[in-house]
Scaffold this motif. Structure first.
Motif, short mmCIF file in Angstrom:
data_model
loop_
_atom_site.label_atom_id
_atom_site.label_comp_id
_atom_site.label_asym_id
_atom_site.label_seq_id
_atom_site.Cartn_x
_atom_site.Cartn_y
_atom_site.Cartn_z
N ALA A 47 0.83 -1.21 0.00
CA ALA A 47 0.00 0.00 0.00
C ALA A 47 0.87 1.26 0.00
N VAL A 48 1.94 1.25 0.78
CA VAL A 48 2.85 2.40 0.82
C VAL A 48 3.49 2.63 -0.55
N LEU A 49 3.95 1.55 -1.18
CA LEU A 49 4.59 1.68 -2.48
C LEU A 49 3.60 2.11 -3.56
N ALA A 50 2.38 1.62 -3.47
CA ALA A 50 1.37 2.02 -4.44
C ALA A 50 1.06 3.51 -4.33
N GLU A 51 0.97 4.00 -3.10
CA GLU A 51 0.69 5.42 -2.90
C GLU A 51 1.85 6.29 -3.34
N ALA A 52 3.09 5.84 -3.03
CA ALA A 52 4.27 6.64 -3.38
C ALA A 52 4.50 6.71 -4.88
N LEU A 85 11.45 3.20 -6.40
CA LEU A 85 10.22 2.78 -5.74
C LEU A 85 9.33 1.99 -6.69
N VAL A 86 9.36 2.35 -7.97
CA VAL A 86 8.57 1.61 -8.97
C VAL A 86 9.08 0.17 -9.06
N ARG A 87 10.40 0.01 -9.02
CA ARG A 87 10.98 -1.34 -9.09
C ARG A 87 10.62 -2.14 -7.84
N TYR A 88 10.67 -1.48 -6.68
CA TYR A 88 10.25 -2.16 -5.45
C TYR A 88 8.78 -2.61 -5.57
N ARG A 89 7.94 -1.70 -6.04
CA ARG A 89 6.51 -2.00 -6.16
C ARG A 89 6.27 -3.18 -7.09
N ASP A 90 6.90 -3.15 -8.27
CA ASP A 90 6.69 -4.22 -9.25
C ASP A 90 7.19 -5.56 -8.72
N ALA A 91 8.36 -5.55 -8.05
CA ALA A 91 8.93 -6.80 -7.53
C ALA A 91 8.03 -7.42 -6.47
N ALA A 97 8.65 6.06 5.03
CA ALA A 97 7.30 5.51 4.89
C ALA A 97 7.36 4.02 4.56
N LEU A 98 8.30 3.64 3.70
CA LEU A 98 8.46 2.23 3.35
C LEU A 98 8.90 1.42 4.56
N TYR A 99 9.82 1.97 5.34
CA TYR A 99 10.30 1.29 6.55
C TYR A 99 9.14 1.08 7.53
N SER A 100 8.32 2.09 7.68
CA SER A 100 7.17 1.98 8.58
C SER A 100 6.19 0.91 8.09
#
Length: 385
Positions: free
Chosen positions: A86-91, A110-116, A155-158
């Protein structure tokens, strides 16, 4: 009486006595500091503080990892990723009305994190490792090479932390309790790192050693003090490094001001020492000198320094000022009556010796309480001459 002989040959024994007094106080200060630790200069003490801070970072990270490793969850257990996704989608949410501008604003990392994480999940062991990696990136307090900002990483860490707690909760009360305990330790560790450790090492690990030493010293002062920061610092540093910083603070107390300083830079001023000791926040004294006996030593030195601070006015590092101070006292007399001038100079010198002697000053004090005895004392001095 001392004021009366200050511009006469009586100043000579007073100056010598003042130098002995000041030297004795300086030696007492040095002995007291040596009982606390290895005193050094500002730069060396700052390096010891920074070395101790880095040691704390390494050791606290290892202890934090041990806390998390004790959480009873198998490394291969599938982790919950609801909050992280959810955090990655929002960011990485784009601008629907302008896809081209949206692409320019996207954070590639962040896009790469989200896709992975959309295509695959994470095990408990891998999630811990991923969160640690993000934590280290935050710890460097700079923008990642791909352009990821620190606030996005926080935010990702949280989100990862909330998912780890949810994963632990699914494993039962014991796992949840131990995870929360480990996470509480880590939060405290991060708060200390972001606070005092950053102040000592610098935001980008670039603080000068002397700046680190001065920061610790400022925390101890009444006007600029922060007892909480000072306490956490002393607890964080290894004992030897903390004691070296403590000893240096006291070994450098009482250094004479620039106009009074000697060539070696070691001139001691009772007035400055008393002022600096009194300027310490009372609770800071206990933190900097935990040993009550050592603290009493410094209290005694400060007491003596307060009562003897006026002795500095008799000292003269060049000694050339002595002649100038009492030249006028004898010049006219030598021109009119050399014998009388010599007698006056000798009397003033003897009075100076009496004032500079503990037994002599006690005798004079008793005599001053009885005018007749005082006149007799002066007569005895004239007869001796």
């Amino acid at each position: 009486a001392t004021g009366a002989v200050g511009a006469t040959p009586g100043r000579i024994p007073l100056a010598r006595a003042a130098e002995r007094v000041i030297s004795g106080l300086r030696n007492a200060r040095d002995r007291a500091a040596s009982l606390i630790g290895d005193a050094s200069d500002n730069v060396t003490a700052g390096r010891r503080a920074q070395r101790g801070a880095r040691t704390w970072l390494e050791q606290s990270e290892e202890r934090g990892a041990e806390h998390f490793n004790r959480v009873p969850i198998a490394p291969q257990t599938e982790a919950n990723l609801t909050n992280t996704r959810a955090v990655l989608a929002e960011a990485t949410q784009g601008l629907e009305s302008n896809p081209r501008l949206s692409a320019l604003l996207e954070d590639p990392q962040l896009v790469r994190y989200r896709d992975a994480l959309t295509q695959g999940g994470l095990s408990w062991g891998d999630m811990k490792q991923f969160r640690s990696t993000i934590g280290r990136m935050i710890g460097r307090a700079q923008i990642a090479s791909e352009g990821t900002h620190v606030q996005d990483l926080r935010a990702l860490y949280s989100g990862l932390t909330r998912d780890m707690e949810a994963t632990a909760a699914a494993q039962g009360p014991r796992a949840l309790t131990m995870f929360r305990r480990a996470n509480q330790y880590w939060r405290g560790r991060e708060a200390r790192r972001e606070g005092i450790i950053t102040d000592i090492l610098g935001r980008n690990n670039d603080a000068a050693p002397e700046d680190a030493y001065r920061q610790i010293n400022r925390w101890a002062q009444q006007d600029t003090g922060d007892i909480g920061a000072l306490s956490r610092t002393m607890r964080s540093l290894p004992r030897d490094d903390a004691d070296a910083v403590r000893a240096t603070i006291f070994a450098r107390m009482g250094r004479a001001t620039k106009g009074q300083q000697d060539e070696a830079g070691t001139a001691f001023s009772p007035r400055v020492f008393a002022s600096q000791w009194d300027g310490l926040e009372p609770r800071a004294r206990a933190l900097l000198v935990p040993n009550a006996a050592h603290r009493r030593n410094l209290d005694d030195i400060a007491l003596l320094a307060r009562t003897m601070r006026n002795s500095e006015r008799f000292t003269n590092t060049s000694n050339t000022g002595l002649g100038a101070n009492f030249g006028a006292f004898t010049l006219g007399g030598w021109m009119t009556s050399p014998g009388a001038a010599a007698g006056a100079a000798a009397s003033a010198y003897m009075l100076g010796r009496m004032l500079s002697s503990p037994s002599g000053s006690r005798t004079l004090l008793r005599a001053l309480r009885d005018p007749a005895a005082f006149r007799g004392l002066l007569q005895d001095q004239e007869n001796d001459q």
